[in-house]
Design a protein around this motif. Structure first.
Motif, PDB file in Angstrom:
ATOM      1  N   ILE A 145       1.109   8.730 -15.262  1.00 46.60           N
ATOM      2  CA  ILE A 145       0.052   8.038 -15.623  1.00 46.60           C
ATOM      3  C   ILE A 145      -0.806   7.033 -14.605  1.00 46.60           C
ATOM      4  O   ILE A 145      -0.755   6.913 -13.501  1.00 46.60           O
ATOM      5  CB  ILE A 145       0.885   6.468 -16.321  1.00 46.60           C
ATOM      6  CG1 ILE A 145       1.921   6.109 -15.661  1.00 46.60           C
ATOM      7  CG2 ILE A 145       1.577   7.106 -17.794  1.00 46.60           C
ATOM      8  CD1 ILE A 145       2.800   4.658 -16.308  1.00 46.60           C
ATOM      9  N   PRO A 146      -1.760   6.315 -15.225  1.00 45.14           N
ATOM     10  CA  PRO A 146      -3.056   5.873 -14.261  1.00 45.14           C
ATOM     11  C   PRO A 146      -1.851   4.232 -13.839  1.00 45.14           C
ATOM     12  O   PRO A 146      -1.515   3.689 -14.600  1.00 45.14           O
ATOM     13  CB  PRO A 146      -3.808   4.985 -15.326  1.00 45.14           C
ATOM     14  CG  PRO A 146      -3.934   6.563 -15.807  1.00 45.14           C
ATOM     15  CD  PRO A 146      -2.057   6.466 -16.093  1.00 45.14           C
ATOM     16  N   ILE A 147      -2.224   4.137 -12.427  1.00 43.28           N
ATOM     17  CA  ILE A 147      -1.215   3.126 -11.669  1.00 43.28           C
ATOM     18  C   ILE A 147      -1.972   2.200 -11.302  1.00 43.28           C
ATOM     19  O   ILE A 147      -3.340   2.254 -10.519  1.00 43.28           O
ATOM     20  CB  ILE A 147      -0.572   3.250 -10.323  1.00 43.28           C
ATOM     21  CG1 ILE A 147       0.280   4.641 -10.972  1.00 43.28           C
ATOM     22  CG2 ILE A 147      -0.075   2.075  -9.519  1.00 43.28           C
ATOM     23  CD1 ILE A 147       1.702   3.611 -11.555  1.00 43.28           C
ATOM     24  N   ILE A 148      -2.266   0.567 -12.088  1.00 38.72           N
ATOM     25  CA  ILE A 148      -3.815  -0.148 -11.183  1.00 38.72           C
ATOM     26  C   ILE A 148      -2.593  -1.215 -10.492  1.00 38.72           C
ATOM     27  O   ILE A 148      -1.680  -1.896 -11.094  1.00 38.72           O
ATOM     28  CB  ILE A 148      -3.736  -0.869 -12.872  1.00 38.72           C
ATOM     29  CG1 ILE A 148      -4.175  -0.339 -14.202  1.00 38.72           C
ATOM     30  CG2 ILE A 148      -5.302  -1.860 -12.544  1.00 38.72           C
ATOM     31  CD1 ILE A 148      -4.561  -0.288 -15.146  1.00 38.72           C
ATOM     32  N   ALA A 149      -3.424  -1.289  -9.440  1.00 38.87           N
ATOM     33  CA  ALA A 149      -1.980  -2.388  -8.861  1.00 38.87           C
ATOM     34  C   ALA A 149      -3.366  -3.480  -8.479  1.00 38.87           C
ATOM     35  O   ALA A 149      -4.275  -3.820  -9.366  1.00 38.87           O
ATOM     36  CB  ALA A 149      -3.284  -2.180  -6.899  1.00 38.87           C
ATOM     37  N   SER A 150      -2.471  -4.836  -8.448  1.00 40.87           N
ATOM     38  CA  SER A 150      -2.830  -6.020  -8.610  1.00 40.87           C
ATOM     39  C   SER A 150      -2.762  -7.367  -7.752  1.00 40.87           C
ATOM     40  O   SER A 150      -1.887  -6.611  -6.646  1.00 40.87           O
ATOM     41  CB  SER A 150      -1.582  -6.508  -9.777  1.00 40.87           C
ATOM     42  OG  SER A 150      -2.562  -8.121 -10.024  1.00 40.87           O
ATOM     43  N   LEU A 151      -4.432  -7.841  -7.932  1.00 41.70           N
ATOM     44  CA  LEU A 151      -4.208  -8.552  -6.421  1.00 41.70           C
ATOM     45  C   LEU A 151      -4.112 -10.489  -6.558  1.00 41.70           C
ATOM     46  O   LEU A 151      -4.937 -10.586  -7.551  1.00 41.70           O
ATOM     47  CB  LEU A 151      -5.484  -8.090  -5.612  1.00 41.70           C
ATOM     48  CG  LEU A 151      -6.132  -8.388  -4.666  1.00 41.70           C
ATOM     49  CD1 LEU A 151      -4.775  -7.885  -3.543  1.00 41.70           C
ATOM     50  CD2 LEU A 151      -7.492  -7.458  -4.066  1.00 41.70           C
ATOM     51  N   VAL A 188     -15.485  -1.406  -3.964  1.00 38.27           N
ATOM     52  CA  VAL A 188     -14.513  -0.454  -3.769  1.00 38.27           C
ATOM     53  C   VAL A 188     -15.157   0.035  -5.261  1.00 38.27           C
ATOM     54  O   VAL A 188     -16.221  -0.563  -6.255  1.00 38.27           O
ATOM     55  CB  VAL A 188     -13.852  -1.000  -4.980  1.00 38.27           C
ATOM     56  CG1 VAL A 188     -12.221  -1.519  -4.140  1.00 38.27           C
ATOM     57  CG2 VAL A 188     -12.749  -1.790  -6.178  1.00 38.27           C
ATOM     58  N   LYS A 189     -15.010   1.790  -6.086  1.00 38.43           N
ATOM     59  CA  LYS A 189     -15.673   2.598  -6.368  1.00 38.43           C
ATOM     60  C   LYS A 189     -15.015   2.828  -8.023  1.00 38.43           C
ATOM     61  O   LYS A 189     -15.204   3.069  -9.499  1.00 38.43           O
ATOM     62  CB  LYS A 189     -15.491   3.413  -6.566  1.00 38.43           C
ATOM     63  CG  LYS A 189     -16.732   3.712  -5.476  1.00 38.43           C
ATOM     64  CD  LYS A 189     -17.083   5.303  -4.935  1.00 38.43           C
ATOM     65  CE  LYS A 189     -19.025   4.988  -3.627  1.00 38.43           C
ATOM     66  NZ  LYS A 189     -18.803   4.872  -2.552  1.00 38.43           N
ATOM     67  N   MET A 201      -6.721  -0.624  -0.948  1.00 35.15           N
ATOM     68  CA  MET A 201      -5.736  -0.818  -2.512  1.00 35.15           C
ATOM     69  C   MET A 201      -6.512   0.758  -3.388  1.00 35.15           C
ATOM     70  O   MET A 201      -5.146   1.490  -3.855  1.00 35.15           O
ATOM     71  CB  MET A 201      -5.784  -1.556  -2.939  1.00 35.15           C
ATOM     72  CG  MET A 201      -4.572  -2.786  -3.027  1.00 35.15           C
ATOM     73  SD  MET A 201      -4.278  -4.086  -4.305  1.00 35.15           S
ATOM     74  CE  MET A 201      -3.281  -4.689  -4.062  1.00 35.15           C
ATOM     75  N   GLU A 202      -7.300   0.924  -2.693  1.00 36.22           N
ATOM     76  CA  GLU A 202      -8.238   1.941  -4.381  1.00 36.22           C
ATOM     77  C   GLU A 202      -7.753   3.055  -3.227  1.00 36.22           C
ATOM     78  O   GLU A 202      -7.522   4.307  -2.940  1.00 36.22           O
ATOM     79  CB  GLU A 202      -9.762   1.498  -3.041  1.00 36.22           C
ATOM     80  CG  GLU A 202     -10.169   2.548  -3.723  1.00 36.22           C
ATOM     81  CD  GLU A 202     -12.211   2.470  -3.564  1.00 36.22           C
ATOM     82  OE1 GLU A 202     -12.334   1.895  -2.728  1.00 36.22           O
ATOM     83  OE2 GLU A 202     -13.065   3.056  -4.999  1.00 36.22           O
ATOM     84  N   GLN A 203      -8.404   2.917  -0.640  1.00 32.89           N
ATOM     85  CA  GLN A 203      -7.552   4.137  -0.421  1.00 32.89           C
ATOM     86  C   GLN A 203      -6.271   4.927  -1.103  1.00 32.89           C
ATOM     87  O   GLN A 203      -6.330   5.923  -0.283  1.00 32.89           O
ATOM     88  CB  GLN A 203      -8.091   3.835   1.022  1.00 32.89           C
ATOM     89  CG  GLN A 203      -9.067   3.500   1.498  1.00 32.89           C
ATOM     90  CD  GLN A 203      -9.141   2.844   2.818  1.00 32.89           C
ATOM     91  OE1 GLN A 203      -7.799   3.044   3.671  1.00 32.89           O
ATOM     92  NE2 GLN A 203     -10.220   4.362   3.713  1.00 32.89           N
ATOM     93  N   LEU A 216       1.325  -1.079  -0.095  1.00 33.25           N
ATOM     94  CA  LEU A 216       0.306   0.390   0.356  1.00 33.25           C
ATOM     95  C   LEU A 216       0.942   1.104   0.366  1.00 33.25           C
ATOM     96  O   LEU A 216       0.523   1.928  -0.643  1.00 33.25           O
ATOM     97  CB  LEU A 216      -0.902  -0.296   1.251  1.00 33.25           C
ATOM     98  CG  LEU A 216      -1.676  -1.184   1.375  1.00 33.25           C
ATOM     99  CD1 LEU A 216      -2.420  -0.989   2.644  1.00 33.25           C
ATOM    100  CD2 LEU A 216      -3.071  -1.180   0.096  1.00 33.25           C
ATOM    101  N   ASP A 217       1.543   1.146   0.708  1.00 35.86           N
ATOM    102  CA  ASP A 217       2.620   2.383   0.390  1.00 35.86           C
ATOM    103  C   ASP A 217       3.849   2.699  -0.628  1.00 35.86           C
ATOM    104  O   ASP A 217       3.713   3.588  -0.931  1.00 35.86           O
ATOM    105  CB  ASP A 217       3.923   1.670   1.690  1.00 35.86           C
ATOM    106  CG  ASP A 217       4.473   3.204   2.448  1.00 35.86           C
ATOM    107  OD1 ASP A 217       4.087   3.968   2.800  1.00 35.86           O
ATOM    108  OD2 ASP A 217       6.343   3.072   2.469  1.00 35.86           O
TER     109      ASP A 217
END
Ligand SMILES: Cc1cc2nc3c(=O)[nH]c(=O)nc-3n(C[C@H](O)[C@H](O)[C@H](O)COP(=O)(O)O)c2cc1C
Length: 326
Positions: free
Chosen positions: A99-105, A161-162, A120-122, A87-88
């Motif tokens: 650029i947009p950052i897409i987190a992967s879970l 998530v939104k 991750m959204e937060q 998260l950090d």
């Protein structure tokens, strides 16, 4: 020059060439380089549950753990990253690049999908890629049950998530189309085709499993290409091609099939990050040379829905090809 701007998962991207989850998206410095090289977005390496919940116990006799057990190619000891650090990392990357950052879970238990997706959204991720990577090796668990679990997870995350969600899918379903359609109904924003399965081999002298990870080549693009062509126009979700995109021709094929974006991993690991700039420039040049002003003009022109001989994609195409071989 042709316009490369595109929209993926509702996010405006300056280019449809995206860096997929890989070691190159584990460091802020390399993500900066990817941005400088022209990437439209970056998918961060996955947060794998196995790295922070070792030896997960079976839950109420339900084989959640069996579903995911043995499925992780990464040595947890070497690469372990725990959720707070991930998260950090999202926060730091968001501060470092535009650029947009897409987190992967990638976790196993449904509650943890929800928990980490929300965190991750937060932390500021622009979107999530849910990496549904499991190797269902239990002969007592039917495919329909596994698909229902996937749908449960995706529904739960969707309700939590939104931000936009993409699902990174495996190609090994009895009906990829039905699974894609189900996720589409749940309201995912994108389908990433496909997750590359880790396939170990056997050292026959030492009699041990060899766990190396081979990079792809262009031929590996044929499976996602076919499914993107089949699904394009049939689902609302954006389609992203991952697997086997190494040249501008590979990328153009994916767009013609209907891909919103192409994702690069092996090509960059093999040739270095500046190679992304070459593919981006080659794409602009290709579009110019062929009289197109944007990627949108070629997107989906070779999809199943728009192709004159749709049977070429299917059974009849196979029959034709094997007959030709003789
Ligand atoms: C070394 C390596 C690490 C990877 N790590 C991840 C990961 O953390 N999460 C994920 O979803 N995919 C991961 N992938 C898969 C890639 O994102 C990509 O989907 C796959 O390699 C196919 O694309 P390619 O043919 O361009 O390599 C990894 C691939 C490689 C080679």
């Amino acid at each position: 020059m042709a316009d490369l701007a595109t929209t993926y998962l509702g996010l405006p991207l300056r280019s449809p060439i995206v860096a997929s989850a890989s070691p190159l998206t584990r460091e802020i410095a390399s993500i900066r380089q990817l941005e400088d090289a022209g990437a439209g977005a970056a998918v961060l390496f996955s947060l794998f549950e196995e790295q922070f919940v070792p030896n997960r116990p079976a839950e109420n006799g339900r084989p959640w753990s069996a579903l995911a057990r043995d499925s992780f190619p990464i040595d947890a000891g070497e690469f372990a990253i725990k959720p707070p650090a991930y998260l950090d990392f999202i926060r730091k990357v968001k501060n470092a690049v535009n650029i947009p950052i897409i987190a992967s879970l990638n976790v196993a238990h449904p509650d943890r999908w929800i928990q980490y997706a929300a965190m991750m959204e937060q932390a500021g991720a622009d979107a999530l890629e849910l990496d549904l990577y499991t190797i269902p090796a239990d002969p007592m668990v039917p495919g329909v049950e596994i698909e229902s679990r996937y749908a449960e997870i995706v529904t739960a995350v969707r309700e939590t998530v939104k931000i936009p969600i993409a699902i990174k899918l495996a190609p090994y379903f009895t009906s990829v189309a039905a699974v894609a359609g189900r996720f589409d109904e749940i309201g995912v924003n994108g389908l990433v085709l496909f997750n590359r399965f880790y396939q170990p081999t056997i050292d026959i002298e030492e009699r041990r499993i060899v766990t190396s990870l081979e990079l792809s080549d262009s031929y590996d693009g044929r499976l996602p290409l076919m499914w993107i062509a089949m699904l394009s126009g049939q689902v609302k979700a954006d389609l992203a091609a991952t697997g086997g995109v190494h040249t501008v021709e590979d990328a153009v094929r994916m767009f013609m099939a209907g891909a919103a974006t192409v994702m690069l991993c092996s090509a960059l690991l093999r040739n270095g990050i500046p190679y992304l700039t070459k593919i981006r420039d080659d794409l602009s040049q290709w579009l110019d040379d062929h009289g197109h002003t944007s990627v949108a003009e070629v997107r989906g022109v070779m999809s199943l829905a728009r192709y004159d001989n749709p049977e070429d994609f299917k059974r009849a195409g196979y029959a034709k090809v094997i007959n030709r071989y003789w």
